[in-house]
Design an enzyme around this catalytic site. Structure first.
Site, mmCIF file in Angstrom:
data_model
loop_
_atom_site.group_PDB
_atom_site.id
_atom_site.type_symbol
_atom_site.label_atom_id
_atom_site.label_comp_id
_atom_site.label_asym_id
_atom_site.label_seq_id
_atom_site.Cartn_x
_atom_site.Cartn_y
_atom_site.Cartn_z
ATOM 1 C CG HIS A 54 55.171 29.966 18.839
ATOM 2 N ND1 HIS A 54 54.196 30.060 17.876
ATOM 3 C CD2 HIS A 54 56.258 30.599 18.330
ATOM 4 C CE1 HIS A 54 54.669 30.727 16.828
ATOM 5 N NE2 HIS A 54 55.918 31.058 17.089
ATOM 6 C CD GLU A 55 59.879 30.921 19.623
ATOM 7 O OE1 GLU A 55 60.622 30.507 18.715
ATOM 8 O OE2 GLU A 55 59.157 31.926 19.496
ATOM 9 C CG HIS A 91 59.054 27.984 15.059
ATOM 10 N ND1 HIS A 91 58.407 28.179 13.866
ATOM 11 C CD2 HIS A 91 58.815 29.115 15.792
ATOM 12 C CE1 HIS A 91 57.797 29.354 13.860
ATOM 13 N NE2 HIS A 91 58.024 29.932 15.028
ATOM 14 C CD GLU A 149 55.989 33.060 13.760
ATOM 15 O OE1 GLU A 149 55.343 33.165 14.816
ATOM 16 O OE2 GLU A 149 57.208 32.861 13.751
#
Length: 260
Positions: free
Chosen positions: A121-122, A125, A183
């Site tokens: 997920h990070e 980004h 997100e």
């Protein structure tokens, strides 16, 4: 002057148009190299100012999971991973190939697949250039140039804001969370990355259930830029049929991470 300014502005806006990995239109003003430089500098400062963990079993574990995720990123970027001694269940990734994981996250991410969901997920980004989007909007205002210059200076309100825009503001007392669309987009990119790396995407749902249990009384979704845990879980569950074949193909191809 106005006649001259309008074409120049049009050229700038056209040059800033980009598309995210999921096909969303983006406004990106800053060159990727400049974003990388800011990410590297911010990361270096964090390592100097905050306690880190290295050479331990947990540090090797985090490195193993991160290596598996970044190995499937379509880029020649070399990634650096640091474990920060911090009780908060948090992680981040910065432009320039920098990943930070807090020791507190390992109490919530119960296995390698759940940790992979967070790291994916990070990294999502970064791949989607979400920090650049946020910086570009700020840069279009009068304060933009001040913020970029602030990173090289000492501690200041401008520097704190810049760190927040990069995605590490919690450590500097400025919470600037990514928007809901960012997100949700990072969730999808991260899900794809973990599946391609051979981590079980089903565990992303369990991770957020753990987060919900650890989070206590979170604010109502309408009062937060983050999606609620339940909304996030529903979004991930809806995407699972798309990534299960990716996961199965990865396992068949021999991508079977065993980080312990």
């Amino acid at each position: 002057m106005k006649r001259l300014a309008l074409p120049a502005l049009t050229v700038l806006l056209l040059a800033a148009c980009a598309t995210s990995p999921l096909g969303r239109q983006q406004f990106l003003l800053l060159p990727a190299a400049e974003m990388d430089q800011m990410g590297v500098q911010a990361y270096s400062e964090m390592k100097q100012e905050q306690p880190t963990v290295s050479g331990t079993k947990e540090a090797r574990y985090v490195q193993c999971v991160a290596n598996a995720i970044t190995a499937v990123v379509d880029s020649d970027q070399q990634w650096e991973v640091t474990v920060f001694k911090d009780d908060s269940a948090n992680a981040f990734a910065l432009p320039g190939g920098k990943i930070g994981v807090h020791t507190g996250l390992l109490k919530v991410a119960k296995n390698q697949d759940q940790l992979a969901a967070v790291i994916g997920h990070e990294v999502g980004h970064v791949i989607a250039q979400h920090s650049n989007e946020r910086m570009s909007i700020q840069y279009a205002t009068q304060t933009g140039t001040q913020l970029v210059a602030a990173l090289a200076g000492g501690d200041s309100a401008e520097k704190q804001t810049l760190m927040g825009l990069l995605g590490v503001g919690a450590q500097y007392g400025v919470q600037l969370p990514f928007s809901r669309k960012h997100e949700a987009e990072a969730d999808v990119v991260g899900l794809q990355l973990m599946a391609e790396a051979g981590f079980n995407p089903e565990q992303s749902v369990d991770l957020w259930r753990n987060m919900a249990a650890a989070g206590g009384s979170a604010p109502p979704e309408l009062l937060s830029t983050h999606p609620s845990n339940e909304t996030r879980i529903q979004g991930l569950q809806a995407r699972l049929p798309e990534v299960r074949p990716i996961y199965q193909q990865a396992r068949a191809a021999g991508r079977t991470p065993n980080c312990g």
